[in-house]
Structures are given as C-alpha cells and as structure tokens.
Write a protein that holds these residues in place. Structure first.
Motif, PDB file in Angstrom:
ATOM      1  N   ILE A  40      50.461  86.582 -42.409  1.00  0.00           N
ATOM      2  CA  ILE A  40      51.056  85.701 -41.445  1.00  0.00           C
ATOM      3  C   ILE A  40      50.477  85.958 -40.152  1.00  0.00           C
ATOM      4  N   LEU A  41      50.822  87.285 -39.758  1.00  0.00           N
ATOM      5  CA  LEU A  41      50.641  87.631 -38.366  1.00  0.00           C
ATOM      6  C   LEU A  41      49.162  87.454 -37.976  1.00  0.00           C
ATOM      7  N   TYR A  42      48.072  87.689 -38.875  1.00  0.00           N
ATOM      8  CA  TYR A  42      46.648  87.694 -38.656  1.00  0.00           C
ATOM      9  C   TYR A  42      46.666  86.027 -38.239  1.00  0.00           C
ATOM     10  N   LYS A  43      47.062  85.221 -39.021  1.00  0.00           N
ATOM     11  CA  LYS A  43      46.996  83.745 -38.831  1.00  0.00           C
ATOM     12  C   LYS A  43      47.541  83.414 -37.409  1.00  0.00           C
ATOM     13  N   ASN A  44      48.669  83.739 -37.190  1.00  0.00           N
ATOM     14  CA  ASN A  44      49.491  83.355 -36.005  1.00  0.00           C
ATOM     15  C   ASN A  44      49.231  83.900 -34.480  1.00  0.00           C
ATOM     16  N   LEU A  45      48.494  85.288 -34.608  1.00  0.00           N
ATOM     17  CA  LEU A  45      48.476  86.127 -33.443  1.00  0.00           C
ATOM     18  C   LEU A  45      46.952  86.413 -33.179  1.00  0.00           C
ATOM     19  N   VAL A  46      46.327  87.060 -34.273  1.00  0.00           N
ATOM     20  CA  VAL A  46      44.622  87.189 -34.060  1.00  0.00           C
ATOM     21  C   VAL A  46      43.854  86.238 -34.177  1.00  0.00           C
ATOM     22  N   LYS A  47      44.082  85.336 -35.199  1.00  0.00           N
ATOM     23  CA  LYS A  47      43.310  84.124 -35.277  1.00  0.00           C
ATOM     24  C   LYS A  47      43.122  83.058 -34.299  1.00  0.00           C
ATOM     25  N   ASP A  48      44.442  83.056 -33.778  1.00  0.00           N
ATOM     26  CA  ASP A  48      44.535  82.317 -32.459  1.00  0.00           C
ATOM     27  C   ASP A  48      44.338  82.841 -31.112  1.00  0.00           C
ATOM     28  N   GLY A  49      43.835  84.155 -31.190  1.00  0.00           N
ATOM     29  CA  GLY A  49      43.607  84.830 -29.913  1.00  0.00           C
ATOM     30  C   GLY A  49      44.722  85.189 -28.934  1.00  0.00           C
ATOM     31  N   TYR A  50      45.823  85.067 -29.372  1.00  0.00           N
ATOM     32  CA  TYR A  50      47.028  85.851 -28.607  1.00  0.00           C
ATOM     33  C   TYR A  50      46.826  87.535 -29.015  1.00  0.00           C
ATOM     34  N   ASP A  75      31.422  78.833 -34.249  1.00  0.00           N
ATOM     35  CA  ASP A  75      31.734  79.433 -32.964  1.00  0.00           C
ATOM     36  C   ASP A  75      32.982  79.948 -32.644  1.00  0.00           C
ATOM     37  N   THR A  76      34.136  79.367 -33.608  1.00  0.00           N
ATOM     38  CA  THR A  76      35.415  79.934 -33.422  1.00  0.00           C
ATOM     39  C   THR A  76      35.639  81.434 -33.848  1.00  0.00           C
ATOM     40  N   ASP A  77      34.951  81.742 -34.713  1.00  0.00           N
ATOM     41  CA  ASP A  77      34.769  83.218 -35.125  1.00  0.00           C
ATOM     42  C   ASP A  77      34.192  83.944 -34.125  1.00  0.00           C
ATOM     43  N   PHE A  78      32.991  83.584 -33.776  1.00  0.00           N
ATOM     44  CA  PHE A  78      32.052  84.321 -32.583  1.00  0.00           C
ATOM     45  C   PHE A  78      32.879  84.548 -31.367  1.00  0.00           C
ATOM     46  N   ASN A  79      33.685  83.444 -31.096  1.00  0.00           N
ATOM     47  CA  ASN A  79      34.426  83.475 -29.770  1.00  0.00           C
ATOM     48  C   ASN A  79      35.717  84.653 -29.764  1.00  0.00           C
ATOM     49  N   ARG A  80      36.162  84.517 -31.015  1.00  0.00           N
ATOM     50  CA  ARG A  80      37.397  85.547 -31.329  1.00  0.00           C
ATOM     51  C   ARG A  80      36.728  86.875 -31.458  1.00  0.00           C
ATOM     52  N   VAL A  81      35.857  87.116 -32.017  1.00  0.00           N
ATOM     53  CA  VAL A  81      35.317  88.584 -32.198  1.00  0.00           C
ATOM     54  C   VAL A  81      34.627  89.084 -31.128  1.00  0.00           C
ATOM     55  N   ALA A 106      29.027  80.464 -45.017  1.00  0.00           N
ATOM     56  CA  ALA A 106      28.542  78.834 -44.948  1.00  0.00           C
ATOM     57  C   ALA A 106      29.771  78.108 -45.916  1.00  0.00           C
ATOM     58  N   LYS A 107      30.237  78.974 -46.972  1.00  0.00           N
ATOM     59  CA  LYS A 107      31.024  78.149 -48.028  1.00  0.00           C
ATOM     60  C   LYS A 107      32.602  78.564 -47.709  1.00  0.00           C
ATOM     61  N   ARG A 108      32.915  79.621 -47.196  1.00  0.00           N
ATOM     62  CA  ARG A 108      34.342  80.066 -47.209  1.00  0.00           C
ATOM     63  C   ARG A 108      34.705  80.724 -45.809  1.00  0.00           C
ATOM     64  N   SER A 109      36.066  80.548 -45.652  1.00  0.00           N
ATOM     65  CA  SER A 109      36.544  80.990 -44.402  1.00  0.00           C
ATOM     66  C   SER A 109      36.682  82.835 -44.712  1.00  0.00           C
ATOM     67  N   SER A 110      36.600  83.479 -43.487  1.00  0.00           N
ATOM     68  CA  SER A 110      36.844  85.079 -43.831  1.00  0.00           C
ATOM     69  C   SER A 110      38.014  85.204 -44.508  1.00  0.00           C
ATOM     70  N   GLU A 111      39.365  84.399 -44.285  1.00  0.00           N
ATOM     71  CA  GLU A 111      40.399  84.556 -44.975  1.00  0.00           C
ATOM     72  C   GLU A 111      40.223  84.437 -46.464  1.00  0.00           C
ATOM     73  N   ASP A 112      39.672  83.461 -47.082  1.00  0.00           N
ATOM     74  CA  ASP A 112      39.157  83.065 -48.426  1.00  0.00           C
ATOM     75  C   ASP A 112      38.416  84.222 -48.747  1.00  0.00           C
ATOM     76  N   LEU A 113      37.385  84.879 -48.075  1.00  0.00           N
ATOM     77  CA  LEU A 113      36.842  85.899 -48.903  1.00  0.00           C
ATOM     78  C   LEU A 113      37.715  87.080 -48.960  1.00  0.00           C
ATOM     79  N   ALA A 114      38.430  87.336 -47.829  1.00  0.00           N
ATOM     80  CA  ALA A 114      39.259  88.620 -47.774  1.00  0.00           C
ATOM     81  C   ALA A 114      40.347  88.505 -49.184  1.00  0.00           C
ATOM     82  N   GLN A 115      40.728  87.165 -49.400  1.00  0.00           N
ATOM     83  CA  GLN A 115      41.372  87.142 -50.374  1.00  0.00           C
ATOM     84  C   GLN A 115      40.785  87.563 -51.776  1.00  0.00           C
TER      85      GLN A 115
END
Length: 953
Positions: free
Chosen positions: A329-339, A636-642, A580-589
């Motif tokens: 949950i914390l990754y989704k709400n804080l890191v993923k959104d760039g806070y 783009d969203t992954d790149f900007n965050r990373v 190209a098929k799955r999000s980083s969260e899906d792959l981590a899972q």
C-alpha cells in the motif's frame, strides 16, 4: 524487509520440530563414550522432505552448551561462541559495556599474546569477527577444518583467562577505537543518530533498549577498566554461553577437544531472563532532529509484542502488506505517485520488544514538508482496513518463508549462526519447522485482529529528520523531551565472587599444531553454448535444491557516452519495472509467489541480470526473465519516477563523506574524460540530461545476446539446466564493441586535494595512484601478495599503527584493485578530525618504510600461510561459486588457475615481492585526497609541508 523475511534471511534456517531424542540403546552407547562431565542432551536429524539443520547438543558440567553440526561439503569449519549478554544487561549511565567487550576480547588473554588472536586466525587462512546487539554478543571464526583445535584454544583462553591480560593501556586504546567506530558509523553517516533519538522516545526511561548498543559517549568516558572487568566476570561465564561448531568435523574428536579446553573454566554467576513487559505509549510523541542530509525522512513506530510472541507472525504479515515492496500500500500511495523516493514498513523484533515501523523519504520534487507525508502514511494505514488480507498475501508468506529457509542452508556459516541464535533465545537450536508452522497458520482474521489491537488508532512515535535549517519541514512540533535516568552507582549488579580457573591440566601456553591441510574442493565446471552467441559455464551443487543464474553483458558504464553517465544504471532500473505485458507491481507479485528474485543492475564494465530461484520454480522464473529482457515496457510514467528517484538519491549521497571520497578519488586518478573517473551511477548533470529515448537506444546496444555470457550454480545436471534455459534462445543480436577509452589526467603527487565537508565528524583519507589491470597469475596478482602485510590483513602495518597503536581510526587498509583495462592502488581510512594531519603522516611513513625496506621474512611466511590456506573458504555458497566461475569465464583462465596461484605463493621470493614494492609504492608518486571539515584540518595539512588544493565535485 519485513520481520518474517529478515528472520529467514539473517537467522538462516530457524529450525522447527522438536529435536528427536536418541533411541535409548544408541543414547546409552553414545553417553558411555562421552568425556567425563559431558552430557548428551539431544540429537536431531531432519526427516525426509523436512527442512532443518542436523545437530547434536551437549552440555558440560560448568553449564556450557555445545552444538555440533557435521557438513563435509567443504573443507572448512565455523566456530561461534554466543554469550547471552547485550546492551540490555547494562544499567542507566553505564552503557556501551557489551560492545566495548566485543573489542576487548580480541586484545589477548593470559596465554595468547597481544594481537595474536587476529594473527593466528588470519595466518590459518581464516576469517573472524565479533558482533554485539541489544540481546547477545558473539565471536566467530571460519577456518580450514585442520585449524579447528587452534580455534578452540583461542576461544577458551579468552573465556577463562582474559582478565590477567586486561591492562589499562589496552582498555584506553579500545575505548578510543569504539569512539572512532561511533564517529564513523553513526556521527559521520546521514541519519546515523536517528535511531538513538527514536528509541529514547519509544521506550520508558531506563528500559534496556532506550540507549544505543554502542553506548552514549559520556558513559564511555566515565567507564573504568575495573568496570569492564566486573562486567566480564558477571556475564561471560560458560553457563551463559553457547559454543556452536559446524562444518567438516569429526564429532568425537571435536567433543574431546571442547572438553579439554573448556571444562576447567568455572561457571559464572547465575543468569535469569529479563522481564518482557509490553511497551505502551500514553499519546503520540513527536520528536525531530536536523542532520547533514538532503532528503527529509519520517518514521512512525507502534509498540507491539516481543520476539516469538504468538502475534509476531501476523504482525509481520501486516507490515508486509503495508510496506513490503512494490505490491504494498505504501509503495502505491507514496512512491508510485512520486511523493516519496522510498517508503516501506517492517516489524523488527528483539528479545524483549518489537515495533511496527513505517518510514518514507520525501521527494523534494513534490515538496519536502513531512506533514503531508505523515497524512499519506496515516491514510495508507487506514486503507488497509478496507483492503483487508487476500489469499495471495497468505500464499506469499508460505512460499517466501520456505524459500528463504532453504536459501539459508547454503552455507555452514548461516547454519551455525542459526543454531547458535535459536539455542540462545529459545533453548531449542532447531526452529525451522516451528517457524514454518506458525507462519503457515496465520489467518486473515489474525492479521485484522493484530491491526486493530496494536496499530489502528494507537499512539505512536513520529520522528522527523530534516536538513540543517529545515525546522519548518517537520511533521509536527516536538512534544516530547527525553528524561535522563539517574546514573547507576555500579556498572554491574548481581556480581558474586566468581571462581577463578584452577591450574590447567595441560600447558595452555603451547598453541596446538594444525592437522594435515585438507584437500581443497575446487568446483568441477562445465562449458556449453546456449546459442551461437551465448556461452554458459556452470557447476552442479546438490547441497540445496536451488539455482543461481547470472547473466553478464559486456559494456555497462564503459559502453555509455560520458555525457550520459548513469545511462547503463538507469536502463537496468527500467528493466526492473514494467514489461510490455505487465506492470512492475504484477511482475513483483509473480516473483514473490515463486519465492524467486530477478534483478537488473550495471557497473563499470558490465550490465548484470541475477536470477535466484528454487529449482522447482525455475521454469516460471525464466519466463519472467524472458519477459523483462525481451519485452520491456519502457513506460513514460516509470521513467519519470525512476529518473527522479535517481536524481534525489544522487543529491542525498552527496551528504555522505565516504561517497564524496570515492567520487573525488576516482576523479583525481582517472579524470573527467575517462569513464573510470565518473561514477557508474552518473552525476546530477549527466542523469538530468538522459531521456527515455536514450534508454531505449542504450538497451538496443547493450542487451544483445552477443554481449552476454552466463554462469550458473544449480542442483541440476548440465543437460537439464540447459533445457530449462531454452526460452532464452530467442534472444538475438551480435556483440557491441566498446568505444575508445578516454584520456587520463596528469598526476599531482605531493599535493593534498581537499573536499570540504563542513561539520564532518571524521575525515576520510585516500592515498594512491593508477596501477595494473587485473590478471590472475601475473604482476597484478603478485602486487596483492606484496601488499598483504602492508595493508591487506587486519594485523597489517597500517591498521596496527593507525587503529591499535594510535587509536586514530576504526580501521585502515590498503589494496590494489584492477579492472580489465586499468587498476589502482589505494590506502584509506576514516580518522578522527583532530588527528587528520597526524594520520596522513603515519600513512605516508608506513608506505615510505615499506617502499624502502619491503616485507620481512616473517611477514612473507605469514602471507603465504594466510592466503594459501584461505582458499578453503572461497567456494562455499552458490554465489561464491558463481563469482569464481565468472573470473574464469571473463578472463579466459584455465579451470585450474588456482593451482598456478598456489605455485606462485609458494615460490615467489622476498626479493621479487620487495622489487614490486619499489615499483609501485614510491611515496613520491602518490596522490592524496582528504574529505573533511576544511576549517578544522587545512592548517594541520599545510603544516606537514603539503600544498593543499580545493577539489570541487
């Protein structure tokens, strides 16, 4: 990392099922053969399909518990002695004793001379150390198996005969060393003092965890040598210790030696367990501190239970759901959104207390204030109640805990540490089955129950760490001030008149001789081709049902343009994100549900893909490798965050003096026109200019099959492993040549380059020059032999001078490092600010003397024995084996190149070694760099006669 992962990864296989008692007839026979005074308590052997560590448990008449574990897979043995005493046995105002004693125990005893402990172990080809935490202190050696008796002689002598050798001078030197350690590890490190401030607010006044393990500086100052002696007499008796020996041992012979060396040591005062009252808070406490940092940090802690409490397991799972990686949950709400640049949760447990902690490093790009971050954290905690617990959450616990338990069985060291810790804290060495069972039994209702009982709406401690002058950024104004407890009248309570050892039944002044050296087991290797482009080298290791696969791609930082430095690392980070098929969260899972890991990284000369898997899940893991490698998402969203995370991390690292020293020294040696002079992670300027198009272009050049080589260590035969890797044969592409190397700068010997770090608690000194590239049997290898007595071993000239004799540093060393094109020599240490000039002078004195006179015959003999015998420790774990294989593969070495190294070690003359010292250690050729507080150190450096030049980064 959540507690349940930490337990498995660090404490190794926390064993399970109650130990099986020997059948009566066998037990009687075994007991009859035991030395007098030794009792067999129990023996345990895992049943078929059961995960566990076989052992035998004995007890001596003086109360010493002895655990023996046979493992003949490698010709080595680990000896661990754990005393059930940590900083929790100290008293208010009298802190730091347990850690100080960790140092004192290496300073010689009645029959072991000063510094001899380090010398004996190192000369035997071994490794040694000691560690202290809040609850225990341990000392350990890993040595070739023929050296076991010698280790028991050493350990028994400091258990029974330390005090006669404890002098005021030794005490003062080690007190200075501890102060240097504190300065290096705490005061001179970003966020280093945060935990001390946090624990003061978290625990009641006088609680054993309310002070730091290393102790408060003022408490160390008031300590006397007599206090230290009393602490030893109170807590270091055999009845408060567990001796664990594992590896290539003969049980009967080992037990005979243990009885010989330890049985005449009298038991110490009785030790009773400490109480474990649950910690409570009356209200939420806010505390804050300013530090030399870039990224503001917030940490929130909730009191929970204590280690092995029935609620520990569900609390661990709760922490994992809240902040255990990309699926949290914390990754989704804080890191993923760039806070936040980073955020996570964990449930660290100690013997007396646990806490559920949540942290976040604010991303200044979205604002540095911590109050909004705290609000997001609180909202994320509330969100858990709505989200609840899924079936997959529970499934991940079972799979990952089982996987980590298996991985932890890959080394004798891990197994011995596990047995020792579990015996110390539970009285049962084998906890794997118990732990697997208790995590397997956790239900959704359990997790929701502990959430409501310990977290939801409960008081917490909130600490804000902000940059200097950033008081306005704190989450809330401080509402708590710690109360200093009264200083205890005595350093030790409950000390009775401990008996002294009687005259020994043998002459302890005589060090045991080593047995015949064991035959080293170099892995048997195979070579194959996965495709026309991809060479693979491997070995079969059947100790655990696991597979380690590492893919090396020639290039890395060396392949990228200088003005795009950091591109290789950023590209690797992007390959750890979405496909190209799955999000980083899906792959981590998906990986978590397999108990596997797949990680991409980059370094100076290569990009790397590391794959770790239970062999039973290798097919599915390889499918994920293929997906990430051949079908990257590059969103783009992954790149900007990373990219933003990378920029903020670089700015954060600039607050670390050690990072500044590494960057500055590289720049000094290799300049700005050569990739080796610029960090593989890039700079703020180069990373800022990298685009997603650059990442895609670099991916096309770097991630080609023609650039790749693979190494593997697996329990599978070669043919079966190659069959499982067939999906990767779809990988295509020819090799990409490296660009021409850049020019090198002019050297400036005799000049001290200074990087100003205002307020630095220590100065970091680096001295050196460009040197040879790597080779396995030529002059580079020989310079390694030559440098060993100067700065390559603990009891080297440099370390004994600066650490043991002068008390300037926690540790000093020198080494030759070599890449495929260039190498360098460096002598380095972090030293007290007030002795920066004196430490630099001592460094140069030692280098100059070694250059002029070379090593002595005794030093040559020590080097030969230490390095040749130490090879027994080189190939134990799958990752160690993989590293050995990679050296052969990368440098095209004969499979038996170590035999040639052995010949060189045995035959190289002292004249040849000293000629190498003449060639490479001329003090007049050395360049010097110091990172520290310019206002305090510049005048002293100038007084040495050096020109001091500021070095900007």
């Amino acid at each position: 990392m959540t507690r349940w992962l930490l337990v498995a990864a660090v404490s190794a296989a926390l064993a399970g099922c109650a130990a099986e008692q020997l059948p009566q007839q066998v037990g009687a026979t075994a007991a009859a053969q035991l030395p007098a005074g030794v009792t067999l308590v129990e023996t345990y052997t895992p049943k078929a399909g059961e995960i566990g560590i076989p052992y035998r448990k004995y007890r001596l008449a003086n109360g010493l518990t002895v655990l023996l574990h046979e493992d003949h897979s490698d010709p080595l043995v680990k000896v661990d002695i754990t005393y059930h005493v940590g900083s929790d046995r100290e008293l208010p105002g009298r802190t730091g004793f347990a850690h100080l004693f960790e140092h004192m125990m290496f300073q010689g005893s009645e029959h072991v001379a000063d510094e001899q402990h380090f010398k004996v172990v190192t000369e035997a080809g071994g490794e040694l150390n000691g560690t202290t935490n809040s609850d225990r202190t341990n000392y350990f050696e890993t040595v070739p198996s023929n050296q076991l008796e010698k280790m028991l002689w050493l350990e028994s002598d400091r258990m029974g005969y330390l005090l006669p050798a404890l002098t005021e001078q030794k005490f003062e030197v080690q007190r200075a060393t501890v102060k240097n350690e504190r300065a290096q590890r705490i005061d001179n490190r970003p966020y280093g003092r945060m935990n001390e401030r946090f624990e003061q607010a978290f625990y009641p006044v006088g609680h054993p965890y309310s002070w730091p393990v290393i102790g408060w500086p003022e408490d160390l100052d008031r300590t006397t040598a007599q206090d230290v002696k009393d602490f030893f007499r109170r807590w270091y008796g055999p009845n408060n210790a567990t001796l664990t020996i594992g590896g290539d041992i003969d049980v009967n012979q080992t037990l005979t030696w243990v009885n010989k060396y330890f049985s005449d040591i009298p038991r110490g005062p009785d030790v009773t367990p400490l109480a474990k009252p649950l910690v409570t808070l009356d209200k939420t406490r806010y505390v804050s501190m300013e530090d030399n940092i870039h990224l503001p940090l917030i940490q929130i802690g909730f009191p929970t239970v204590y280690a092995r409490h029935k609620d520990e397991a569900p609390l661990d799972l709760l922490a994992n759901i809240l902040g255990g990686g990309k699926t949290s949950i914390l990754y989704k709400n804080l890191v993923k959104d760039g806070y936040a640049v980073q955020a996570g949760a964990s449930h660290p447990c100690q013997e007396l207390s646990c806490k559920l902690t949540v942290y976040a490093l604010a991303n200044p790009a979205k604002g540095s204030a911590l109050a909004p971050i705290e609000k997001l954290i609180r909202q994320s905690i509330d969100e858990f109640e709505t989200r609840g617990v899924t079936d997959e959450d529970l499934q991940k616990v079972k799979i990952q805990f089982r996987a980590h338990s298996i991985f932890s069985l890959q080394s004798v060291s891990g197994k011995v540490s596990s047995l020792a810790a579990n015996q110390t804290f539970t009285g049962n060495p084998n906890q794997i089955g118990n732990d697997l069972a208790r995590y397997d039994a956790v239900t959704k209702d359990d997790v929701m129950r502990v959430f409501r009982e310990y977290v939801r709406g409960k008081p917490s401690v909130v600490i804000s760490v902000v940059p200097k002058g950033g008081e306005a950024l704190v989450a809330a104004a401080d509402n708590f001030t710690p109360t200093k407890p009264a200083i205890a009248d005595k350093a030790v309570m409950g000390l009775s008149a401990a008996a002294l050892p009687e005259h020994s039944s043998f002459d302890r002044n005589v060090m045991p001789l080593a047995a015949k050296a064991p035959v080293l087991k170099v892995p048997e290797l195979w070579d194959a081709k996965l495709t026309d482009h991809i060479a693979i080298m491997g070995t079969q290791s059947t100790e655990t049902p696991t597979t380690e696969l590492i893919v090396y791609l020639n290039g890395g930082h060396r392949l990228e343009p200088l003005n795009k430095s950091g591109l290789a690392a950023l590209t690797a980070d992007m390959l750890n994100e979405s496909s190209a098929k799955r999000s980083s969260e899906d792959l981590a899972q998906a990986l978590e549900l397999l108990g596997s890991s797949v990680s991409f990284s980059a370094s100076d000369y290569q990009s790397v893909i590391r794959v770790t898997s239970l062999t039973e899940n290798l097919d599915k893991t390889i499918a994920i490798v293929k997906e990430r490698l051949l079908e990257p998402g590059f969103k783009d969203t992954d790149f900007n965050r990373v990219k933003q995370q990378t920029l903020q991390t670089l700015q954060h690292m600039a607050s670390d003096p050690n990072y500044l020293a590494n960057e500055g020294f590289s720049k000094l040696l290799f300049g700005s026109d050569n990739s080796l002079g610029i960090s593989s992670g890039g700079t703020l300027q180069t990373v800022a200019g990298i685009t997603l198009a650059d990442v895609k272009a670099f991916y096309a050049e770097q991630y080609r099959a023609g650039n790749a080589q693979m190494v593997t260590v697996t329990d599978l035969p070669e043919a079966q492993l190659l069959a499982k890797l067939q999906p990767l044969t779809a990988w295509q592409g020819t090799a990409m040549p490296l660009p021409a190397a850049g020019s090198l700068p002019e050297s400036h010997p005799g000049v001290v380059f200074l990087i100003d770090k205002p307020g630095a608690a220590q100065s970091v000194i680096s001295i050196g020059k460009r040197a040879l590239p790597y080779d396995a049997t030529g002059d580079f290898f020989k310079t390694y032999l030559m440098n060993y007595p100067l700065g390559g071993a603990f009891n080297s000239r440099i370390n004994l001078n600066l650490r043991e004799d002068k008390g300037y540093t926690y540790g000093a060393r020198s080494f030759f490092a070599g890449g495929s094109e260039l190498g360098y020599f460096e002598a380095t240490a972090s030293v007290r600010t007030d002795v920066t000039d004196k430490a630099l002078a001592e460094f140069m004195k030692e280098i100059s003397h070694y250059y002029a006179n070379g090593m002595t015959p005794d030093e040559q003999a020590f080097m030969r024995a230490s390095i040749s015998q130490g090879k027994a420790l080189d190939y134990e774990t799958p990752y160690q084996k993989a590293g050995f294989i990679r050296m052969i593969q990368k440098y095209q070495l004969p499979h038996d190149f170590t035999a040639e190294q052995d010949k060189i070690i045995a035959q190289i003359s002292i004249e040849q070694l000293n000629q190498l010292a003449k060639q490479w250690l001329d003090p007049a050729s050395m360049q010097m760099l110091v990172v520290g507080d310019k206002s305090k150190i510049e005048a002293g450096l100038q007084a040495l006669g050096y020109k001091v030049v500021n070095l900007p980064l």
